[in-house]
Design a protein around this motif. Structure first.
Motif, PDB file in Angstrom:
ATOM      1  N   LEU A 132     -45.086  14.576  -9.751  1.00 58.46           N
ATOM      2  CA  LEU A 132     -46.465  14.606  -9.269  1.00 58.46           C
ATOM      3  C   LEU A 132     -46.797  13.309  -8.537  1.00 58.46           C
ATOM      4  N   LEU A 133     -46.375  12.192  -9.107  1.00 58.66           N
ATOM      5  CA  LEU A 133     -46.607  10.903  -8.439  1.00 58.66           C
ATOM      6  C   LEU A 133     -45.865  10.841  -7.105  1.00 58.66           C
ATOM      7  N   GLY A 134     -44.667  11.406  -7.072  1.00 55.77           N
ATOM      8  CA  GLY A 134     -43.900  11.421  -5.828  1.00 55.77           C
ATOM      9  C   GLY A 134     -44.595  12.218  -4.741  1.00 55.77           C
ATOM     10  N   ILE A 135     -45.182  13.364  -5.103  1.00 56.11           N
ATOM     11  CA  ILE A 135     -45.914  14.170  -4.122  1.00 56.11           C
ATOM     12  C   ILE A 135     -47.162  13.428  -3.656  1.00 56.11           C
ATOM     13  N   SER A 136     -47.872  12.819  -4.609  1.00 57.52           N
ATOM     14  CA  SER A 136     -49.082  12.078  -4.242  1.00 57.52           C
ATOM     15  C   SER A 136     -48.748  10.931  -3.305  1.00 57.52           C
ATOM     16  N   TRP A 137     -47.588  10.295  -3.514  1.00 54.59           N
ATOM     17  CA  TRP A 137     -47.176   9.237  -2.590  1.00 54.59           C
ATOM     18  C   TRP A 137     -46.938   9.811  -1.191  1.00 54.59           C
ATOM     19  N   MET A 138     -46.376  11.009  -1.107  1.00 55.95           N
ATOM     20  CA  MET A 138     -46.163  11.620   0.201  1.00 55.95           C
ATOM     21  C   MET A 138     -47.497  11.815   0.932  1.00 55.95           C
ATOM     22  N   TRP A 139     -48.555  12.189   0.180  1.00 57.55           N
ATOM     23  CA  TRP A 139     -49.872  12.337   0.793  1.00 57.55           C
ATOM     24  C   TRP A 139     -50.413  10.975   1.247  1.00 57.55           C
ATOM     25  N   PHE A 140     -50.164   9.945   0.457  1.00 62.23           N
ATOM     26  CA  PHE A 140     -50.528   8.577   0.855  1.00 62.23           C
ATOM     27  C   PHE A 140     -49.845   8.227   2.174  1.00 62.23           C
ATOM     28  N   PHE A 141     -48.555   8.481   2.228  1.00 61.11           N
ATOM     29  CA  PHE A 141     -47.726   8.164   3.388  1.00 61.11           C
ATOM     30  C   PHE A 141     -48.231   8.915   4.621  1.00 61.11           C
ATOM     31  N   GLY A 142     -48.411  10.237   4.485  1.00 62.78           N
ATOM     32  CA  GLY A 142     -48.847  11.050   5.613  1.00 62.78           C
ATOM     33  C   GLY A 142     -50.235  10.678   6.098  1.00 62.78           C
ATOM     34  N   ALA A 143     -51.147  10.399   5.147  1.00 59.42           N
ATOM     35  CA  ALA A 143     -52.520  10.053   5.528  1.00 59.42           C
ATOM     36  C   ALA A 143     -52.565   8.752   6.323  1.00 59.42           C
ATOM     37  N   ALA A 144     -51.674   7.821   5.997  1.00 59.71           N
ATOM     38  CA  ALA A 144     -51.641   6.548   6.720  1.00 59.71           C
ATOM     39  C   ALA A 144     -51.326   6.767   8.199  1.00 59.71           C
ATOM     40  N   PHE A 145     -50.470   7.740   8.494  1.00 60.88           N
ATOM     41  CA  PHE A 145     -50.133   8.024   9.893  1.00 60.88           C
ATOM     42  C   PHE A 145     -51.231   8.851  10.566  1.00 60.88           C
ATOM     43  N   PRO A 173     -48.689  -0.235  14.870  1.00 63.38           N
ATOM     44  CA  PRO A 173     -47.240  -0.154  14.624  1.00 63.38           C
ATOM     45  C   PRO A 173     -46.798  -0.998  13.422  1.00 63.38           C
ATOM     46  N   GLN A 174     -47.427  -2.146  13.223  1.00 58.82           N
ATOM     47  CA  GLN A 174     -47.072  -2.962  12.055  1.00 58.82           C
ATOM     48  C   GLN A 174     -47.471  -2.273  10.754  1.00 58.82           C
ATOM     49  N   VAL A 175     -48.587  -1.564  10.770  1.00 60.21           N
ATOM     50  CA  VAL A 175     -48.986  -0.774   9.595  1.00 60.21           C
ATOM     51  C   VAL A 175     -47.937   0.302   9.314  1.00 60.21           C
ATOM     52  N   PHE A 176     -47.470   0.965  10.372  1.00 61.62           N
ATOM     53  CA  PHE A 176     -46.426   1.981  10.191  1.00 61.62           C
ATOM     54  C   PHE A 176     -45.162   1.355   9.591  1.00 61.62           C
ATOM     55  N   LEU A 177     -44.812   0.158  10.044  1.00 61.07           N
ATOM     56  CA  LEU A 177     -43.643  -0.542   9.506  1.00 61.07           C
ATOM     57  C   LEU A 177     -43.832  -0.834   8.024  1.00 61.07           C
ATOM     58  N   VAL A 178     -44.996  -1.356   7.645  1.00 59.59           N
ATOM     59  CA  VAL A 178     -45.275  -1.679   6.240  1.00 59.59           C
ATOM     60  C   VAL A 178     -45.194  -0.425   5.373  1.00 59.59           C
ATOM     61  N   VAL A 179     -45.805   0.666   5.849  1.00 60.01           N
ATOM     62  CA  VAL A 179     -45.795   1.910   5.069  1.00 60.01           C
ATOM     63  C   VAL A 179     -44.369   2.446   4.941  1.00 60.01           C
ATOM     64  N   GLY A 180     -43.578   2.346   6.021  1.00 60.20           N
ATOM     65  CA  GLY A 180     -42.188   2.796   5.948  1.00 60.20           C
ATOM     66  C   GLY A 180     -41.373   2.006   4.945  1.00 60.20           C
ATOM     67  N   LEU A 181     -41.556   0.680   4.914  1.00 58.46           N
ATOM     68  CA  LEU A 181     -40.834  -0.151   3.943  1.00 58.46           C
ATOM     69  C   LEU A 181     -41.327   0.107   2.521  1.00 58.46           C
ATOM     70  N   LEU A 182     -42.647   0.271   2.382  1.00 56.80           N
ATOM     71  CA  LEU A 182     -43.193   0.614   1.068  1.00 56.80           C
ATOM     72  C   LEU A 182     -42.617   1.930   0.562  1.00 56.80           C
ATOM     73  N   ASN A 183     -42.446   2.883   1.469  1.00 53.86           N
ATOM     74  CA  ASN A 183     -41.882   4.179   1.083  1.00 53.86           C
ATOM     75  C   ASN A 183     -40.490   4.017   0.491  1.00 53.86           C
ATOM     76  N   ALA A 184     -39.684   3.147   1.107  1.00 53.51           N
ATOM     77  CA  ALA A 184     -38.335   2.912   0.587  1.00 53.51           C
ATOM     78  C   ALA A 184     -38.386   2.328  -0.824  1.00 53.51           C
ATOM     79  N   ILE A 185     -39.313   1.395  -1.050  1.00 54.11           N
ATOM     80  CA  ILE A 185     -39.436   0.765  -2.374  1.00 54.11           C
ATOM     81  C   ILE A 185     -39.917   1.774  -3.414  1.00 54.11           C
ATOM     82  N   VAL A 186     -40.960   2.534  -3.062  1.00 54.76           N
ATOM     83  CA  VAL A 186     -41.513   3.515  -3.999  1.00 54.76           C
ATOM     84  C   VAL A 186     -40.485   4.595  -4.313  1.00 54.76           C
TER      85      VAL A 186
END
Length: 645
Positions: free
Chosen positions: A252-265, A420-433
Motif C-alpha cells: 500500500l505504501l509502495g502504491i501511495s509513493w507511485m501517486w506521490f511520484f506521478g503527481a509531482a510530474f 527539471p531539477q525537481v524531476f531529478l530530485v523526485v527520480g533519485l528519491l524514487n530510487a531510495i524509496v
C-alpha cells in the motif's frame, strides 16, 4: 503467509484458459459492464473538473482569492481529495458489508444527482455551486474506490487478475485524458460552452447508470459487519487492519509513493511546458497525452510480461525504469535552446524534443509496470472479508501522499529549484524509496531475480502451472538439477514458496545470501547434524500449518550425472502431521547449463551452452496425501520429465 481463497460468483473466473488475453474480458459480462462503468465515471469526473477549471481561469472574473487563476486548479484539486480523507474508511465498510453491485448502482444514482446540480451551476455560471459539486464528486469517487479494486478478485481468477487490473488502469487514464480534452473543448465554445458541458455531464452520468445495471451480482464478503460511522476511529482501524499483513501494508505504501511520484510530474507539466520547453498550452496537453498513453501501455504490458500471473517481479523493474527516465528527463531538458514559443507542430518538429517525450513516455510506462502488479498482489493477499477496507486504507494513504507531493514540490520550487531539477530530485528519491521498500519486503526483489532468470538468462516455459495451488497449503516435489532450480520455481508460482535446501548451499557466497533472504530452510542429514535436521522439519511444519507452499527436492542434493536419483522419505514425515496435497514438478533441459554439475563443478564455464537456453517446468496433477509414496512420486516426476515440453 496465508493466502485466502475467494470464491468467485462466476465459476468461469477460476478457469485458466477461458480467453486468449485481457482484451477478451471486454466481451464478458463479469468484466465489461464494470469496466465501462468505471471508465465513464472517471471520464465524467475529469470532464467536469477540467471544464470548471478552464471556466474559472479564462471566463469568469472573480474576486475570491482562492478562485484566482493561479490558485483555481489547486483549490479544485484539494476539494476533490478532501472526501478521500474524510469518508474512505466508511466507504470501505459499506463495500465489505453490502453487495458491491448495489453499491455501484447507488454511487451511479448519486452521480446523476450531483451532475444535475452541476449542470445548473454551469448554466447559471455559479462557481459556488460547482465548488460544492467538486466536493460531492470527490465523495462519489471515494465511495467507488474500494469497489473498484474489491470487485475484480470476486470475478476474475488469479491468471486474469493482472490483466484485469491492467485494463482498469489503462481505461482510467484514457478516460481521464478524454474527459479533460472534452471538458476543455466544450467549455471553450463561445457563448454556449457552459450549456454543452452541463448536458455532457448529465448525459455521461445517465449512460454510466445504464451500464451499471448490467454489472453482475457481487455478494457481500462480511454481511454481519457493524458500521462505525466515526471516520477518525474507523480510519485508524483500517490502517491497523492493513498493517496486520506487512506485505500488503508495505505494498500500500509502495502504491501511495507511485501517486506521490506521478503527481509531482503532472502538477508541473504546465510550468515545464511553458518555462522549460517554451511551448504553448497545446504542448502542455501533449505532455499529458504522452504520460497517459505511457501509463496505459505499461498497464497492458503487465499481462504479457507476467504470462498471465500476478508477477510482482515487475515492480522493481518498474521502479528502476521510473528513476532512470526521470533522471534522463532532467538531462534531456537542460540544454534546450530558448525560443519565442513553440506551437504543437513546431515543437514536434524539433529532434531534441523527441528525447523529452520518449523519457516522459517511458517513465510513465514503467510506472504502469510498477503499479498494476502491486494492486493485484493486494487484492490476492487481502482477506476477502475486509478487502474493501484495506483498499479504503490505500485511498487514505494515497490522499495523504498526494498532499505531501504538493507540499514538497512547492517547497522545492520555492527554494529556487527549476522544474527539471525537481524531476531529478523526485527520480533519485524514487530510487531510495524503492530500495527501502524492496529490502523491507524481500519478496519483490526475489521475484525480480526470478523474473530475470526466467526471461533473460533462460527461455523458460511452464506447462501445467494451473496445478500449482493459488490458495492453501501444499508440498511441491521436484527433481534437483541446478543451483537455480528454486529461482525458476519462484518464477513459475503465483505465490511465495519456502524451500527446504541442503545446508551446504548456504555457505556459497552469493547464493547463500539469496536463499537466506528467501527464508529457505536449511537441512542436513540426520547423521551429520541431528539438530539442523529436526529444526528443518519443525520449520517446514510451521509453513504448512500457515497455509503456505513448501518445496522439497527429495533426491537430497543436486544430480551429479543428469539422472534423477532415488526419492527419500522426508515428504512422508511431513504428511504425518500435515496431510496436504503433493504436487509433482519436473525441470527439463537444465542439465549441462552453467549452474549444473555437468563437466564437474558448477558455475565454472558461463557460456558452455550459449545464451537463452530453452528450459521447461511441467507441473503434474496434485496427489492426495493418502496416495503418496516416495517411489510413486519418483515415477510421476519421471513421467513428467519424459513428456514433451
Amino acid at each position: 503467509m496465508d493466502i485466502p481463497a475467494d470464491t468467485a460468483p462466476n465459476p468461469r473466473a477460476a478457469q485458466a484458459h477461458d480467453h486468449p488475453n485481457q482484451f477478451a474480458l471486454l466481451r464478458q459480462r463479469r468484466f465489461a459492464p464494470f469496466f465501462w462503468t468505471q471508465f465513464l465515471g472517471a471520464g465524467n469526473d475529469n470532464l467536469f473538473k477540467f471544464a470548471f477549471t478552464v471556466m474559472v481561469t479564462y471566463q469568469l472574473q472573480l474576486s475570491d482569492a482562492f478562485l484566482q487563476p493561479q490558485l483555481a486548479g489547486l483549490t479544485i484539486g484539494a476539494l476533490f481529495i478532501l472526501p478521500f480523507l474524510l469518508f474512505s474508511a466508511t466507504s470501505g465498510q459499506l463495500t465489505d458489508k453490502y453487495d458491491k453491485t448495489r453499491v455501484i448502482r447507488f454511487v451511479k444514482n448519486l452521480e446523476i444527482g450531483i451532475m444535475l446540480l452541476a449542470g445548473w451551476g454551469f448554466w447559471i455560471a455559479s462557481p459556488y455551486i460547482l465548488l460544492a459539486c467538486v466536493f460531492l464528486m470527490g465523495l462519489h469517487s471515494t465511495l467507488f474506490g474500494p469497489v473498484k479494486f474489491a470487485y475484480l478478485p470476486q470475478h476474475l481468477g488469479e491468471r486474469e487478475l493482472t490483466g484485469g487490473n491492467g485494463m482498469v488502469e489503462m481505461g482510467t487514464f484514457v478516460a481521464i485524458l478524454l474527459g479533460q480534452v472534452a471538458g476543455g473543448l466544450l467549455v471553450g465554445i463561445a457563448g454556449v460552452g457552459r450549456h454543452y458541458v452541463a448536458f455532457a455531464c448529465v448525459g455521461v452520468a445517465l449512460l454510466g447508470r445504464i451500464v451499471a445495471q448490467y454489472v453482475p451480482a457481487s455478494p457481500s464478503t462480511d454481511p454481519q459487519l457493524r458500521i462505525n460511522w466515526n471516520p477518525v476511529t474507523e480510519t485508524w482501524q483500517n490502517l491497523k487492519l492493513a498493517h496486520g499483513n506487512l506485505v500488503v501494508f508495505r505494498s500500500l505504501l509502495g502504491i501511495s509513493w507511485m501517486w506521490f511520484f506521478g503527481a509531482a510530474f503532472l502538477a508541473e507539466f504546465p510550468s515545464f511546458a511553458k518555462e522549460v520547453l517554451h511551448g504553448d498550452e497545446q504542448v502542455a496537453s501533449l505532455l499529458l497525452v504522452v504520460f497517459s498513453v505511457g501509463i496505459g501501455i505499461g498497464s497492458l504490458l503487465c499481462e504479457v510480461l507476467s504470462r498471465r500471473h500476478v508477477e510482482i517481479g515487475l515492480v522493481p523493474l518498474g521502479a528502476i525504469g521510473m528513476s532512470v527516465f526521470a533522471v534522463d528527463l532532467y538531462f534531456a531538458s537542460r540544454g534546450l535552446a530558448p525560443s519565442a514559443g513553440y506551437t504543437l507542430s513546431t515543437f514536434i518538429a524539433e529532434p531534441a524534443h523527441w528525447r523529452v517525450m520518449a523519457d516522459l513516455g517511458l517513465l510513465s510506462l514503467f510506472a504502469g509496470l510498477y503499479s498494476v502488479p502491486m494492486y493485484a498482489l493486494i487484492q490476492m493477499r487481502s482477506q476477502p472479508s475486509h478487502r474493501a477496507r484495506i483498499i479504503a486504507a490505500n485511498n487514505i494513504l494515497n490522499a495523504l501522499f498526494l498532499i505531501g507531493s504538493s507540499v514538497i514540490v512547492g517547497a522545492l520550487i520555492k527554494t529556487g529549484l527549476t522544474v527539471p531539477q525537481v524531476f531529478l530530485v523526485v527520480g533519485l528519491l524514487n530510487a531510495i524509496v524503492a530500495f527501502y521498500i524492496f529490502m523491507l519486503v524481500p519478496e519483490y526483489f526475489l521475484r525480480f531475480v526470478a523474473f530475470i532468470m526466467a526471461r533473460l538468462v533462460y527461455r523458460f516455459k511452464v506447462r501445467g502451472d494451473e496445478n500449482i495451488p493459488t490458495a492453501g497449503a501444499a508440498i511441491l516435489v521436484c527433481n534437483h538439477v541446478a543451483f537455480v532450480d528454486p529461482m525458476l520455481l519462484m518464477a513459475a508460482s503465483p505465490r511465495p514458496i519456502r524451500f527446504i535446501m541442503d545446508h551446504e548451499i548456504f555457505k556459497t557466497p552469493v547464493l547463500g545470501w539469496f536463499f537466506r533472504l528467501a527464508k529457505a530452510i536449511p537441512i542436513a542429514p540426520q547423521k551429520v547434524d541431528a539438530k539442523i535436521y529436526e529444526q528443518a522439519f519443525a520449520r517446514a511444519r510451521e509453513v504448512l500449518s500457515d497455509g503456505d507452499l513448501l518445496c522439497i527436492f527429495p533426491e537430497g542434493g543436486l544430480t551429479k550425472t543428469g539422472e534423477m536419483g532415488e526419492f527419500k522419505a522426508g515428504v512422508m514425515k511431513l504428511l504425518e502431521s500435515n496431510p496436504v496435497p503433493v504436487v509433482p514438478l519436473a525441470l527439463q533441459n537444465l542439465w549441462g547449463s552453467f549452474f549444473s554439475r555437468a563437466d564437474g563443478a558448477p558455475m565454472r564455464r558461463p557460456f558452455r551452452r550459449g545464451l537463452f537456453n530453452r528450459v521447461s517446468l511441467i507441473a503434474g496433477d496434485a496427489v492426495a496425501p493418502a496416495d503418496v509414496t516416495p517411489a510413486g512420486l519418483h515415477d510421476r516426476v519421471a513421467v513428467l520429465l519424459a513428456s514433451k515440453a
